[in-house]
Design an enzyme around this catalytic site. Structure first.
Site, PDB file in Angstrom:
ATOM      1  N   LYS A  81      47.580  35.426  38.552  1.00 12.17           N
ATOM      2  CA  LYS A  81      46.273  34.306  39.219  1.00 12.17           C
ATOM      3  C   LYS A  81      46.819  32.865  38.440  1.00 12.17           C
ATOM      4  CE  LYS A  81      43.342  38.456  39.696  1.00 12.17           C
ATOM      5  NZ  LYS A  81      43.663  38.527  41.114  1.00 12.17           N
ATOM      6  N   GLU A  87      42.829  37.328  33.512  1.00 12.18           N
ATOM      7  CA  GLU A  87      44.124  38.048  33.543  1.00 12.18           C
ATOM      8  C   GLU A  87      45.081  37.589  32.186  1.00 12.18           C
ATOM      9  OE1 GLU A  87      46.024  39.149  37.814  1.00 12.18           O
ATOM     10  OE2 GLU A  87      47.071  37.368  36.747  1.00 12.18           O
ATOM     11  N   ASN A 102      34.520  35.799  43.035  1.00 11.85           N
ATOM     12  CA  ASN A 102      33.918  36.130  44.394  1.00 11.85           C
ATOM     13  C   ASN A 102      32.699  37.209  44.060  1.00 11.85           C
ATOM     14  OD1 ASN A 102      34.868  38.861  43.636  1.00 11.85           O
ATOM     15  ND2 ASN A 102      36.726  38.781  44.384  1.00 11.85           N
ATOM     16  N   THR A 123      33.096  32.123  45.908  1.00 13.87           N
ATOM     17  CA  THR A 123      33.877  32.427  46.899  1.00 13.87           C
ATOM     18  C   THR A 123      33.386  33.724  47.765  1.00 13.87           C
ATOM     19  OG1 THR A 123      35.474  33.447  45.695  1.00 13.87           O
ATOM     20  CG2 THR A 123      35.680  31.287  45.954  1.00 13.87           C
ATOM     21  N   ASP A 162      47.885  37.330  55.168  1.00 11.87           N
ATOM     22  CA  ASP A 162      47.513  37.900  54.084  1.00 11.87           C
ATOM     23  C   ASP A 162      46.723  37.109  53.198  1.00 11.87           C
ATOM     24  OD1 ASP A 162      48.893  37.167  51.844  1.00 11.87           O
ATOM     25  OD2 ASP A 162      50.722  38.242  52.511  1.00 11.87           O
ATOM     26  N   ASP A 167      42.826  32.177  44.036  1.00 10.99           N
ATOM     27  CA  ASP A 167      43.476  31.271  42.959  1.00 10.99           C
ATOM     28  C   ASP A 167      44.124  29.791  43.611  1.00 10.99           C
ATOM     29  OD1 ASP A 167      43.765  33.877  41.985  1.00 10.99           O
ATOM     30  OD2 ASP A 167      45.725  34.184  42.613  1.00 10.99           O
TER      31      ASP A 167
HETATM   32  O1  RIB Z   1      45.052  36.856  42.932  1.00  6.88           O
HETATM   33  C1  RIB Z   1      46.417  37.595  43.425  1.00  6.88           C
HETATM   34  C2  RIB Z   1      47.312  37.738  42.222  1.00  6.88           C
HETATM   35  O2  RIB Z   1      46.636  38.882  41.688  1.00  6.88           O
HETATM   36  C3  RIB Z   1      48.707  38.307  42.529  1.00  6.88           C
HETATM   37  O3  RIB Z   1      49.687  37.315  42.725  1.00  6.88           O
HETATM   38  C4  RIB Z   1      48.849  39.267  41.529  1.00  6.88           C
HETATM   39  O4  RIB Z   1      49.842  38.870  40.731  1.00  6.88           O
HETATM   40  C5  RIB Z   1      47.512  39.510  40.694  1.00  6.88           C
HETATM   41  O5  RIB Z   1      47.525  38.624  39.638  1.00  6.88           O
END
Ligand code: RIB
Length: 305
Positions: free
Chosen positions: A42, A142, A186, A220, A247, A253
């Site tokens: 992210k 993350e 979100n 979002t 997709d 992000d």
């Molecule tokens: O938000 C999408 C991301 O979430 C992906 O690229 C994956 O690596 C996770 O971190």
């Protein structure tokens, strides 16, 4: 020294993406029709999105000493990101995300953070100069919260705005929320953070996070668009755009990164939100997290449309 616009306390994952027709049930095996390894994480995604919008971006990150770590550095150099605060941890694995993309474009993700789990307050302290002199500092959930907390403290002591994408949803201490200028959850992350039921009204959930210290909550809503909540103001919404979805990996992000880039060049929040909304819409038209991430010119063209 070139002035940095945006500093990202960043996660990095190599995305192992399989295309399957639908979500896999417990105990079930499905054949995938496509597989690829692509850049993700992210934080890295948001940093690349901001750089493609023209921002000068620096990373605070940790990758392993493996091929996936080298893949990260190659990407970041190709995208023009400043990597002087990236630590390469020999003997550790880099982050990996296993992603199932369904035929309708939606996805499910599991993340092994690898070396990223070792990101700590000391990494933010080592990047103090960049954090104190940039315009925007951004992070996601993350990376370990202690690293973000320290980075946001330094940002606030300087002049920088802070943007937090609270994904994946996690417990956020009030101490951190009080340092957040813009939170970009979100819908499901918003409700999890606010500790309310899955069908609770968005407005009430956003108000509870404002009451805990966040200055703005920008929710979002996928194809529906996004809504900005600020204390004492009515919510301000923007509609989504009808796009051909390949997709949706990395759409959130892209939203956060484009928002940070717009704020860094001085746009007021509602204008930065318009920019982020358009960038996120474009991002779903390409494959993988960064495949559809637009340039500033592409966003301008969509906004002019
Ligand atoms: O938000 C999408 C991301 O979430 C992906 O690229 C994956 O690596 C996770 O971190």
């Amino acid at each position: 020294m070139v002035r940095i616009d945006v500093v990202c306390v960043a996660s990095w994952n190599a995305d192992l993406v399989s295309q399957v027709p639908r979500p896999i049930a417990r105990g079930e095996t499905l054949l995938a029709s496509r597989f690829e390894i692509s850049p993700g994480g992210k934080g890295s995604n948001a940093a690349v999105a901001a750089a493609r919008q023209g921002a000068r971006v620096a990373l605070i990150a940790r990758v392993g000493g493996d091929d996936f770590g080298r893949m990260a550095l190659d990407l970041w150099h190709a995208e023009g990101l400043d990597t002087r605060h990236v630590e390469q941890a020999e003997g550790e694995r880099s982050g990996v995300a296993q992603i199932h993309v369904y035929d309708d474009g939606d996805n499910s993700i599991s993340v092994f953070p690898g070396a990223g789990a070792g990101l700590a307050a000391r990494h933010a302290l080592a990047a103090r100069e960049a954090l104190a002199s940039c315009r925007v500092v951004m992070a996601s959930c993350e990376v370990p919260l202690q690293a973000t907390l320290e980075a946001f403290r330094i940002a606030r002591a300087g002049d920088a705005l802070t943007v937090l994408n609270p994904a994946p949803a996690c417990e956020l201490p009030d101490e951190l929320l009080a340092l957040v200028d813009v939170l970009t959850p979100n819908e499901s992350e918003l409700r999890a953070l606010a500790g309310v039921a899955a069908d609770a009204p968005i407005d009430a959930a956003a108000q509870s996070l404002l009451a805990r210290g966040a200055k703005a909550v920008l929710v979002t809503l996928g194809a529906v668009g996004c809504t900005l909540h600020r204390a004492g103001e009515p919510p301000h919404s923007l509609p989504g755009r009808r796009m051909t979805v390949v997709d949706t990996i990395g759409a959130g992000d892209t939203f956060t990164g484009a928002l940070a880039a717009a704020l860094a060049r001085g746009a007021p929040l509602p204008e930065a939100m318009r920019w982020a909304n358009a960038a996120a819409a474009l991002s779903v038209t390409g494959r993988g997290a960064i495949g559809g991430m637009p340039s500033r010119t592409q966003v301008e063209a969509l906004l002019a449309d």
